[in-house]
Enzyme design. Structure first.
Site, PDB file in Angstrom:
ATOM      1  N   LYS A 106      41.737  40.974  52.864  1.00 24.51           N
ATOM      2  CA  LYS A 106      43.000  40.496  52.286  1.00 24.51           C
ATOM      3  C   LYS A 106      43.936  41.596  51.799  1.00 24.51           C
ATOM      4  O   LYS A 106      45.151  41.417  51.822  1.00 24.51           O
ATOM      5  CB  LYS A 106      42.705  39.535  51.125  1.00 24.51           C
ATOM      6  CG  LYS A 106      42.182  38.181  51.573  1.00 24.51           C
ATOM      7  CD  LYS A 106      41.801  37.360  50.353  1.00 24.51           C
ATOM      8  CE  LYS A 106      42.042  35.897  50.586  1.00 24.51           C
ATOM      9  NZ  LYS A 106      41.951  35.124  49.346  1.00 24.51           N
TER      10      LYS A 106
ATOM     11  N   ASP B 258      47.662  31.310  48.432  1.00 25.97           N
ATOM     12  CA  ASP B 258      46.816  30.895  47.297  1.00 25.97           C
ATOM     13  C   ASP B 258      47.688  30.464  46.114  1.00 25.97           C
ATOM     14  O   ASP B 258      47.284  29.634  45.310  1.00 25.97           O
ATOM     15  CB  ASP B 258      45.898  32.049  46.849  1.00 25.97           C
ATOM     16  CG  ASP B 258      44.726  32.232  47.799  1.00 25.97           C
ATOM     17  OD1 ASP B 258      44.393  31.275  48.524  1.00 25.97           O
ATOM     18  OD2 ASP B 258      44.164  33.342  47.822  1.00 25.97           O
TER      19      ASP B 258
ATOM     20  N   GLY C  74      39.270  35.750  33.796  1.00 24.67           N
ATOM     21  CA  GLY C  74      39.049  36.551  35.004  1.00 24.67           C
ATOM     22  C   GLY C  74      40.321  37.241  35.446  1.00 24.67           C
ATOM     23  O   GLY C  74      41.426  36.707  35.287  1.00 24.67           O
ATOM     24  N   ALA C  75      40.164  38.456  35.992  1.00 24.40           N
ATOM     25  CA  ALA C  75      41.335  39.241  36.408  1.00 24.40           C
ATOM     26  C   ALA C  75      41.109  39.850  37.790  1.00 24.40           C
ATOM     27  O   ALA C  75      41.555  40.955  38.080  1.00 24.40           O
ATOM     28  CB  ALA C  75      41.629  40.321  35.375  1.00 24.40           C
TER      29      ALA C  75
ATOM     30  N   ALA D 212      41.712  36.384  42.809  1.00 23.58           N
ATOM     31  CA  ALA D 212      42.140  34.992  42.659  1.00 23.58           C
ATOM     32  C   ALA D 212      43.024  34.838  41.425  1.00 23.58           C
ATOM     33  O   ALA D 212      44.006  34.094  41.426  1.00 23.58           O
ATOM     34  CB  ALA D 212      40.918  34.091  42.551  1.00 23.58           C
TER      35      ALA D 212
ATOM     36  N   TYR E 276      34.438  26.037  43.703  1.00 20.46           N
ATOM     37  CA  TYR E 276      34.215  24.698  44.263  1.00 20.46           C
ATOM     38  C   TYR E 276      32.794  24.487  44.780  1.00 20.46           C
ATOM     39  O   TYR E 276      32.492  23.436  45.367  1.00 20.46           O
ATOM     40  CB  TYR E 276      35.259  24.345  45.334  1.00 20.46           C
ATOM     41  CG  TYR E 276      35.261  25.247  46.538  1.00 20.46           C
ATOM     42  CD1 TYR E 276      36.148  26.317  46.604  1.00 20.46           C
ATOM     43  CD2 TYR E 276      34.398  25.039  47.594  1.00 20.46           C
ATOM     44  CE1 TYR E 276      36.153  27.160  47.692  1.00 20.46           C
ATOM     45  CE2 TYR E 276      34.404  25.873  48.689  1.00 20.46           C
ATOM     46  CZ  TYR E 276      35.282  26.931  48.728  1.00 20.46           C
ATOM     47  OH  TYR E 276      35.276  27.764  49.813  1.00 20.46           O
TER      48      TYR E 276
ATOM     49  N   GLY F  59      38.084  23.001  42.058  1.00 20.22           N
ATOM     50  CA  GLY F  59      38.671  24.080  42.858  1.00 20.22           C
ATOM     51  C   GLY F  59      38.834  23.773  44.332  1.00 20.22           C
ATOM     52  O   GLY F  59      39.511  24.521  45.043  1.00 20.22           O
TER      53      GLY F  59
HETATM   54  P1  ATR Z   1      38.005  37.248  43.157  1.00 19.88           P
HETATM   55  O1  ATR Z   1      38.743  38.222  44.006  1.00 19.88           O
HETATM   56  O2  ATR Z   1      37.404  36.098  43.927  1.00 19.88           O
HETATM   57  O3  ATR Z   1      38.799  36.777  41.986  1.00 19.88           O
HETATM   58  P2  ATR Z   1      36.544  39.363  41.833  1.00 19.88           P
HETATM   59  O4  ATR Z   1      37.688  40.274  42.089  1.00 19.88           O
HETATM   60  O5  ATR Z   1      35.174  39.832  42.147  1.00 19.88           O
HETATM   61  O6  ATR Z   1      36.707  37.999  42.625  1.00 19.88           O
HETATM   62  O7  ATR Z   1      36.639  38.877  40.309  1.00 19.88           O
HETATM   63  C1  ATR Z   1      35.610  38.224  39.689  1.00 19.88           C
HETATM   64  C2  ATR Z   1      35.984  37.972  38.213  1.00 19.88           C
HETATM   65  O8  ATR Z   1      34.845  37.401  37.562  1.00 19.88           O
HETATM   66  C3  ATR Z   1      36.357  39.235  37.454  1.00 19.88           C
HETATM   67  O9  ATR Z   1      37.354  38.916  36.507  1.00 19.88           O
HETATM   68  C4  ATR Z   1      35.032  39.580  36.760  1.00 19.88           C
HETATM   69  O10 ATR Z   1      35.179  40.352  35.584  1.00 19.88           O
HETATM   70  P3  ATR Z   1      35.321  41.973  35.672  1.00 19.88           P
HETATM   71  O11 ATR Z   1      36.764  42.254  36.045  1.00 19.88           O
HETATM   72  O12 ATR Z   1      34.968  42.444  34.323  1.00 19.88           O
HETATM   73  O13 ATR Z   1      34.345  42.408  36.746  1.00 19.88           O
HETATM   74  C5  ATR Z   1      34.539  38.183  36.405  1.00 19.88           C
HETATM   75  N1  ATR Z   1      33.101  38.153  36.134  1.00 19.88           N
HETATM   76  C6  ATR Z   1      32.097  38.269  37.021  1.00 19.88           C
HETATM   77  N2  ATR Z   1      30.895  38.186  36.400  1.00 19.88           N
HETATM   78  C7  ATR Z   1      31.161  38.008  35.072  1.00 19.88           C
HETATM   79  C8  ATR Z   1      30.351  37.852  33.887  1.00 19.88           C
HETATM   80  N3  ATR Z   1      29.016  37.857  33.957  1.00 19.88           N
HETATM   81  N4  ATR Z   1      30.982  37.700  32.715  1.00 19.88           N
HETATM   82  C9  ATR Z   1      32.335  37.686  32.629  1.00 19.88           C
HETATM   83  N5  ATR Z   1      33.153  37.831  33.708  1.00 19.88           N
HETATM   84  C10 ATR Z   1      32.576  37.989  34.911  1.00 19.88           C
END
Ligand code: ATR
Length: 288
Positions: free
Chosen positions: A79, A116, A142-143, A146, A233, A254
């Site tokens: 992507k 998206d 989450g950051a 998505a 989802y 989702g």
């Molecule tokens: P996507 O592109 O699908 O959004 P990603 O970039 O891997 O996936 O993002 C996953 C999100 O889940 C991130 O915000 C991640 O937090 P970090 O930025 O700190 O990595 C969050 N995440 C994954 N496991 C987690 C956990 N155990 N506790 C809190 N946040 C979590």
């Protein structure tokens, strides 16, 4: 009687070809999703999986106009990298820094978008028709990739404040800077306090996904008008959504985001605006 999901039509010399590029791509529900609409509308088209290794991405994208393919979706891990090979990119895709839809124009130019954003917003509007983006702050957990699409959608819809809660605070701050608007980066351990007066809660983390730990969050601080959306989802009913329903909050799953993000792509490639119906939803759920 056959349903649209069962009736197939023969491929002809004029069949339009679209598909999804990913590595791996075997898990993708997009061929089933677009295939449903193609059959429903009796369109002379196909939508196929295109397993493309990252090292071959440039070659594969450059080959699209050469082979008369009308367009592709892009999924993990392409992507972001695919942006480099596009001729034109929509403003929102640029802000997100990732694309998921490519349309091949008749002159061979590759036009890219990130649907998206519209998928996320259309799912919320369908699942929570009374929710108003301007009604109050949104909490986004989450950051990652998505989350960027979610934040762009909310800011552009008039959301007055996003409380962006992330385990890695620097990532939230970076996202806020790139996207603009009133986005506040919040440390993960403050997520509970952030729920106060929020009218929307969105989980974009992997927590709650099959095989991942559950999301620990007490929803009692959310106002009764709040909407809770999980972009996960699988499973369809995450513990977060079950908690929200138990509190009589509107809960939006989702799957709708996946279904709605496909609408602009299908429209661009095949010239018909498809609908996200209960029959389509049931068909995809049967494949989860
Ligand atoms: P996507 O592109 O699908 O959004 P990603 O970039 O891997 O996936 O993002 C996953 C999100 O889940 C991130 O915000 C991640 O937090 P970090 O930025 O700190 O990595 C969050 N995440 C994954 N496991 C987690 C956990 N155990 N506790 C809190 N946040 C979590």
């Amino acid at each position: 009687m056959n349903t649209p999901s069962q009736i197939s039509r023969p491929i002809t010399g004029k069949t339009k070809v679209a598909g999804i590029m990913g590595w791996p791509v075997g898990h993708s529900k997009s061929p089933a999703l677009h295939g449903f609409w193609l059959r429903e509308h009796g369109i002379d088209g196909v939508y196929i999986p295109l397993p493309v290794e990252p090292i071959n991405l440039k070659k594969a994208l450059t080959a699209l106009p050469v082979m008369g393919i009308v367009g592709v979706n892009l999924t993990v891990p392409h992507k972001e990298e695919a942006l480099r090979y596009m001729d034109d990119i929509t403003a929102s895709a640029r802000r997100i820094g990732a694309i998921n839809t490519v349309q091949v124009q008749e002159n061979g130019r590759l036009i890219a978008d990130n649907t998206d954003v519209t998928g996320f917003m259309a799912n919320l509007r369908q699942g929570a028709p009374k929710w108003n983006p301007a009604s109050g702050p949104a909490v986004v957990l989450g950051a990652g990739g998505a989350s960027r699409a979610v934040c762009v959608g909310l800011i552009d819809a008039g959301c007055p404040e996003i409380r962006l809660v992330n385990r890695t605070p620097e990532r939230a701050k970076r996202l806020a800077k790139v996207i603009g608007g009133n986005i506040k980066g919040i440390p993960w351990d403050q997520r509970q306090a952030m729920l106060s007066e929020a009218t929307l809660l969105v989980n974009t983390t992997t927590l709650g996904m099959e095989g991942q730990p559950a999301l620990e969050l007490d929803l009692s601080a959310l106002p009764s008008v709040a909407v809770v959306n999980d972009i996960v989802y699988a499973p369809l009913e995450t513990p977060l959504l079950a908690n929200a329903r138990a509190r009589d909050l509107v809960a939006v799953d989702g799957l709708g985001m996946l279904l709605h993000q496909a609408v602009p792509a299908f429209t661009a490639w095949f010239g018909v605006v498809p609908q996200v119906t209960p029959a389509l939803r049931d068909h995809i759920i049967s494949l989860l």
